[in-house]
Design an enzyme around this catalytic site. Structure first.
Site, PDB file in Angstrom:
ATOM      1  N   THR A  43      25.976   9.557 -18.120  1.00 39.73           N
ATOM      2  CA  THR A  43      26.374  10.270 -18.759  1.00 39.73           C
ATOM      3  C   THR A  43      27.463   9.767 -19.789  1.00 39.73           C
ATOM      4  O   THR A  43      27.969   9.330 -19.621  1.00 39.73           O
ATOM      5  CB  THR A  43      27.554  10.711 -17.476  1.00 39.73           C
ATOM      6  OG1 THR A  43      26.875  11.691 -16.457  1.00 39.73           O
ATOM      7  CG2 THR A  43      28.142  11.929 -17.868  1.00 39.73           C
ATOM      8  N   GLY A  83      29.201   5.272 -12.326  1.00 42.17           N
ATOM      9  CA  GLY A  83      29.500   4.478 -10.676  1.00 42.17           C
ATOM     10  C   GLY A  83      30.320   2.772 -11.165  1.00 42.17           C
ATOM     11  O   GLY A  83      28.075   2.506 -10.847  1.00 42.17           O
ATOM     12  N   GLU A  86      23.307  14.582 -10.211  1.00 46.13           N
ATOM     13  CA  GLU A  86      22.312  14.548 -10.268  1.00 46.13           C
ATOM     14  C   GLU A  86      21.974  16.432 -10.327  1.00 46.13           C
ATOM     15  O   GLU A  86      20.704  16.790  -9.350  1.00 46.13           O
ATOM     16  CB  GLU A  86      21.203  14.234  -8.687  1.00 46.13           C
ATOM     17  CG  GLU A  86      22.140  12.807  -8.560  1.00 46.13           C
ATOM     18  CD  GLU A  86      21.215  11.670  -9.003  1.00 46.13           C
ATOM     19  OE1 GLU A  86      19.862  12.071 -10.103  1.00 46.13           O
ATOM     20  OE2 GLU A  86      21.859  10.845  -9.649  1.00 46.13           O
TER      21      GLU A  86
END
Ligand SMILES: Cc1cc2nc3c(=O)[nH]c(=O)nc-3n(C[C@H](O)[C@H](O)[C@H](O)COP(=O)(O)OP(=O)(O)OC[C@H]3O[C@@H](n4cnc5c(N)ncnc54)[C@H](O)[C@@H]3O)c2cc1C
Ligand SMILES: Cc1cc2nc3c(=O)[nH]c(=O)nc-3n(C[C@H](O)[C@H](O)[C@H](O)COP(=O)(O)OP(=O)(O)OC[C@H]3O[C@@H](n4cnc5c(N)ncnc54)[C@H](O)[C@@H]3O)c2cc1C
Lengths: 717, 717
Positions: free
Chosen positions: B148, B187, B440
């Site tokens: 992303t 993350g 997701e």
């Protein structure tokens, strides 16, 4: 880094504004009441924005710990005081920050002015008012409102704190006899307040229980701020939001207060220990509750205004998908690809967002209408208007705060991943607004209170009997000077909100005649749709009442048991349908009134009308279709037409979406959101904000060296 | 302080358990698969509970700042490593803490094992696997998955990060050309990871765009942990939850990586600069996505299990209202009043809570079924099964994560004021689970992907053509060794999930024959209700497809524009109805299978059956009534009967409510909630927790003296 003059996102927002079919500033004036109010607001905001402590860096508050945030908030509250704003402006200033920044949530200031002072005004004798109000109003003492206990919130009748009168010492002994009786939740109680109004069960010297009374209890020494003997208090710990408030607990161990500290306008203990009820009408006590509910309905609109402003602007500048995908795995040329679609152009984005913009308007007008009715009551003090007002405010408080809370969360989801960041402002908005579903009456409980009134209306017959009769005779709201014309129109809707139910009462067993227009007529007429909403509310009310009575008759269950354990699901639905109808009717009446008064240009009224249409259609889609198919008031062709019309309306509203949220007139300072920025320059400011994040103060975290390094190379995970 | 032996709340919970109609431990075994698994889980939990760092004080984490929480979480992760648990147990241990405590959310450990390693496994050549996997698996390097960007999440085709091949140096130059191209959200990227898989748009030396490829990029020096030259990275700032994760940003300034760092199982750049696609089927890439979606459906059940356990236990011990109010304003005697009603006895509490308990079970069985299908695909690698599996997992991921997120929030609201406290565990549970609606694949986007498949099914005709054909021929799932019998039954439902749509395709213009049973028959038959759910899904699919084609035909809009801007609202509803049907069918099949296999005693199967009934009826109430009245498959009498039956069922399920959540087998350590305590002793522990709150460390806050004291006595607010 591609330093362009103006980023694409900003150009997108400009283009949206250029395309708007009406003038948002004009609609803003219509919403706020008049141009003067709008200007005063802007002047005040400019003053605040210019102040370093108040005007800057509020987004960075999310970098702070709770203690730091609490502290900063107190500092800001002090600054507002130092600015020396006139009382009114100071109030507005504190309100401006409610969401996200929440100035008036600093410590207990909000509860002090919103609950402590009004309770003394309402329940204090003249003498008590003269003693306490000057102290409280100047903040020489700081008060909390301590009602809820660990084990009791909703059911006040079973509060456990005791107050026992001792005629010898002429004092009450206040005591927390159980863990469950510890006061819990009152805002400002934990670290801030010096005093509290404490609700306790009074026992007189004759050993008789005299119900709950309110006592002013000093909690802390005014010089040292230390808790007084017999008093344990503290903060109840971190919550989902409300970081800036020290919601507190209070355990009283045989604490004595003078007899004069029991608020005694309505009930009094004499020096000889005798208990007397005053002649004052105790139902006037409902006044504060009503006041706060009106306020909460306004808050619901404001929360929706904030959230939809952020989501609409961001959806207009967020481009994602919808263009040819360019080169695939094979071999293509690199050339600038066409712009993608703004996510606001996806119909699925529109069906979720646009009705929420409409709802923000609807709730705004309903709040205005409710305020007009409340002001009429205040002026007349006519307690016969209370049942209607109580039921209406309970239904609207519950319906609109639930709507707004889930609406804010929907707006957050509409922003995709970035909505999850505190830079969006949306998580805080949700966390701060969410409790209004619970306090001042948990929403389902409030709906069931409205349902009690509904069932009564059904049983009352078309002509009003007894206590309810007053509402009809209430002075015409149009004669007074309510905030603005639109609210005036809407207020008329609330003048006799139960009329349709009383009519229905006569016809409980008779089904309504089916709607006799064509599907196209229904789809095209807001008036017909409002009738459908009212009919749905009527059908559900009749159905719920029938279920209740059937359970009482057949089940042999006592009425209260049948109510709570067998019929309340249906009763709750009936109350929701009633609220849904009132809300839509208020919006419609406001639009009609604005048209009649030529309150704005044709273009602006047209945009507002389209929004009204969208709101009414959405309400039908959500709340009418099934029940009116079941009652055979509508045919499948009708409900399909309603849905089709709703979808058809979206493109027109979408075109004005940015204008419609601009019309709320919220500044960047108030929005406190990178995604909602008025200039659309979201990405550069996301980056700037992230760079300031505390975790970025050092390149290498100490915890990495201490905990991660040792297992590197030998991990089994 | 009324120190009783056992508080009323604890006695209440014991009484609930005594009243349960079945043995929760037996149902627990049925849920977990077998007794061995249950025991192993308990042994492991006991070990963890005995550890000071892992087993205690987790509720007090909400007193910590984000930095402290991050640090503590890394420390716990280290301790899990030090315990030397076998790999499997370590994995379970990290999962145990997901909600609330979220151990595997420490830094990027979860992403490292869940995304970084699997991506190398999937996209790496044999050589690359041999190089990187040992390093990654031993945590000698720590990886993030950087896909992303600030401006792009959903539409991967338009990621802006570039990778330009330079044959002279045999390297790729990775670059972030715009602010919007900065990697955002991954993350572990911010402070933790040493490496990342970076998705970038490849351009070969011939200037041709070669689509997105994945590159392993070293971010930090392995010795100093400092960012390497050309790399700016950091934490993206605080979020709604995920305090323990350093979701990060990454800006690449002409960073060079060797040619071997492009993962090249499916596409490769040769030394001479030529680009070759491999013969490996690139659709296998969907594997990881599928894997994570299965995992997210399991998480959805787990989130509901946690939340309903807390809400059901607390609702059973929270007594509020329902008893005679005792003494009023007049004079009464003080005597111990009767116990109030447990809030679980209010029908409005039941209609909100009990269907969520049922949903937790339904989602659990659907997750099991999905895992069976996924394992079959993994074993067979038959890409013809992918379209069905992709659509099913997309629909179920989206439907169940939305259901669970709003379900968790409903459970919080069901706890009244205390639900707002972090002591309840519920705000954290919501904040941690909420993003699964977004990552997701944002849920609406996922539903629309399922809708593409639905529209294809409708057009495919009853006999399967082409790619879809494989699912039918897939080996019978009953032959394998899936987790448990119940999941096996449910998996059969997912073997050919589109059959009913292909049948419908032939009959697009023909309305179904109306349901021919009586209202009572419909209300009493789960099978008939499932047919109704399927019929609703069929009608909505046909309707959406018709709308789409009508817009293409009449509007002259290109297909993709009609899809996104005109028909997607209906398409989304169709996909939801499909998911709703699959979920209910999976639950039903699991119950049928459990009965057939005599997987538990009659009493236990009976309780499970009642829960299935409740789930199917709720699904009908929510998703069938309107659409099937519109299609005239049902009459008003039918839909009214469904609702009546739903309400009738509540008391039986309510009686077993505590047993049904006890059957999830979640320990206090996992629940991390004062309200959800297994012993019901909520109030004393609320008090103990609050006393430990940091604001209570001193009696007088410094901020009070500094900011409040100066304005006391002269405030204008
Ligand atoms: C942020 C915040 C600030 C607050 N500030 C203050 C303050 O300043 N002063 C103060 O005194 N209090 C304050 N409160 C407490 C608040 O007023 C109570 O939490 C609220 O009244 C709800 O009561 P409860 O918590 O007892 O909920 P409960 O009554 O325990 O609700 C639990 C569940 O039972 C249901 N239920 C309860 N009774 C019924 C019924 N009769 N019929 C059907 N369902 C029922 C509810 O709907 C809910 O689902 C605050 C609370 C919060 C969250
Ligand atoms: C906690 C968290 C952890 C994450 N971890 C990682 C990670 O480790 N690595 C990583 O690479 N990323 C990560 N992400 C990013 C995540 O994958 C994206 O946020 C997600 O894919 C959604 O994309 P977006 O944010 O661009 O949403 P957008 O696409 O911008 O969505 C905005 C709105 O537009 C709508 N929309 C967009 N496209 C369409 C369409 N075609 N049709 C209809 N509607 C549409 C959406 O439904 C939504 O309402 C994480 C995100 C979060 C919140």
């Amino acid at each position: 880094m591609g330093e362009k003059e103006m980023p694409q996102t900003s150009r997108d927002l400009e283009a949206e504004r250029a395309r708007t079919s009406f003038a948002p500033t004009e609609l803003n004036v219509l919403l706020r009441g008049d141009a003067h109010t709008v200007e005063a607001r802007h002047r005040l905001l400019a003053r605040i924005a210019a102040d370093p402590l108040l005007g800057e860096g509020r987004l960075d508050d999310s970098f702070l710990s709770r203690a730091e945030r609490f502290d900063k908030s107190l500092a800001r509250m002090r600054r507002v005081h130092e600015l020396g704003l006139p009382k009114d402006e100071a109030f507005v200033a504190t309100r401006l920050f409610r969401e996200g920044g929440a100035l008036d949530k600093a410590g207990g200031f909000g509860l002090h002015t919103g609950m402590f002072v009004p309770t003394i005004e309402l329940l204090g004798s003249d003498e008590q008012r003269a003693t306490w109000l000057p102290l409280a109003r100047s903040c020489a003492i700081l008060g909390a409102y301590a009602q809820t206990e660990l084990a009791h919130g909703t059911n006040l009748a079973r509060l456990e704190t005791t107050a026992t009168f001792d005629p010898r010492s002429d004092t009450f002994e206040l005591h927390s006899p159980t863990v469950g009786s510890i006061k819990w939740w009152p805002g400002g109680l934990g670290k801030w307040a010096t005093h509290a109004v404490v609700m306790a069960q009074l026992t007189t010297a004759d050993g008789k229980a005299r119900g709950q009374q309110s006592f002013i209890v000093q909690l802390r020494d005014l010089r040292t701020h230390l808790p007084l003997p017999g008093i344990e208090l503290g903060d109840i710990g971190p919550k989902m939001g409300y970081d800036r408030v020290d919601n507190g607990f209070l355990r009283l161990c045989r604490v004595r207060v003078p007899r004069a500290h029991m608020l005694c306008r309505h009930a009094q203990v004499r020096a000889d220990g005798s208990f007397v009820l005053s002649s004052d009408n105790p139902r006037a006590v409902y006044g504060t509750m009503l006041f706060i509910r009106v306020y909460l309905v306004e808050e619901a609109s404001l929360a929706l205004q904030h959230a939809t402003t952020i989501a609409a602007r961001y959806s207009a500048v967020r481009r994602q998908g919808g263009a040819p995908t360019g080169a695939a795995d094979g071999g293509g040329e690199t050339r600038p690809p066409p712009l993608e679609r703004a996510v606001l152009d996806y119909q699925t984005q529109q069906t979720r967002l646009l009705p929420l913009i409409a709802a923000a308007y609807a709730v705004h007008f309903a709040a205005g209408a409710l305020r007009v009715r409340y002001d009429l009551f205040r002026a007349s003090q006519d307690v016969r208007t209370l049942p209607d007002l109580h039921a209406t405010s309970a239904a609207l408080k519950s319906f609109t705060t639930s709507l707004a809370a889930s609406g804010v969360e929907t707006c957050r989801l509409l922003c995709g991943g970035h909505g999850y960041s505190h830079a969006s402002g949306l998580p805080a908005l949700y966390a701060e607004f969410a409790p209004s579903q619970t306090y001042e009456g948990d929403n389902p409980v409030m709906l069931l209170q409205a349902a009690r009134w509904i069932v009564k209306q059904l049983g009352a017959g078309a002509a009003r009997q007894g206590e309810g009769g007053a509402a009809r005779d209430a002075p015409d709201t149009r004669g007074r000077s309510p905030p603005d014309g639109a609210a005036r129109g809407a207020a008329a809707v609330l003048a006799d909100p139960g009329a349709y139910l009383r009519d229905a009462g006569r016809a409980v067993e008779r089904a309504s005649a089916p709607y006799d227009g064509s599907p196209a007529e229904l789809g095209g007429s807001a008036a017909a749709q409002l009738c459908a909403l009212r009919e749905a509310a009527r059908v559900l009310a009749v159905r719920a009442a029938a279920a209740l009575h059937a359970h009482v008759r057949s089940g042999g269950a006592p009425y209260e048991v049948a109510w709570s354990e067998r019929a309340s699901a249906d009763l709750l639905e009936a109350a929701r349908a009633h609220a849904r109808y009132l809300l839509a009717a208020c919006f419609d009446a406001a639009v009609v009134e604005a048209h009649a008064a030529r309150a704005a240009s044709r273009a602006t009224l047209g945009a507002l009308g389209a929004l009204r249409d969208l709101h009414v259609l959405s309400a039908c889609d959500e709340g009418c279709a099934r029940v009116l198919l079941e009652s055979r008031y509508l045919t499948p062709e009708h409900t399909l037409a309603l849905r089709a019309r709703l979808l058809e309306l979206l493109p027109a509203v979408r075109r004005d979406a940015v204008g419609l949220v601009d019309a709320f007139g919220l500044t960047d300072l108030e929005l406190n959101s990178v995604l909602g920025r008025a200039d659309g320059n979201v990405y550069e400011h996301m980056l700037a904000w992230a760079r300031r994040s505390p975790l970025n103060a050092t390149h290498v975290l100490e915890g990495f060296e201490r905990h991660v390094r040792p297992i590197m190379g030998k991990c089994t995970l």
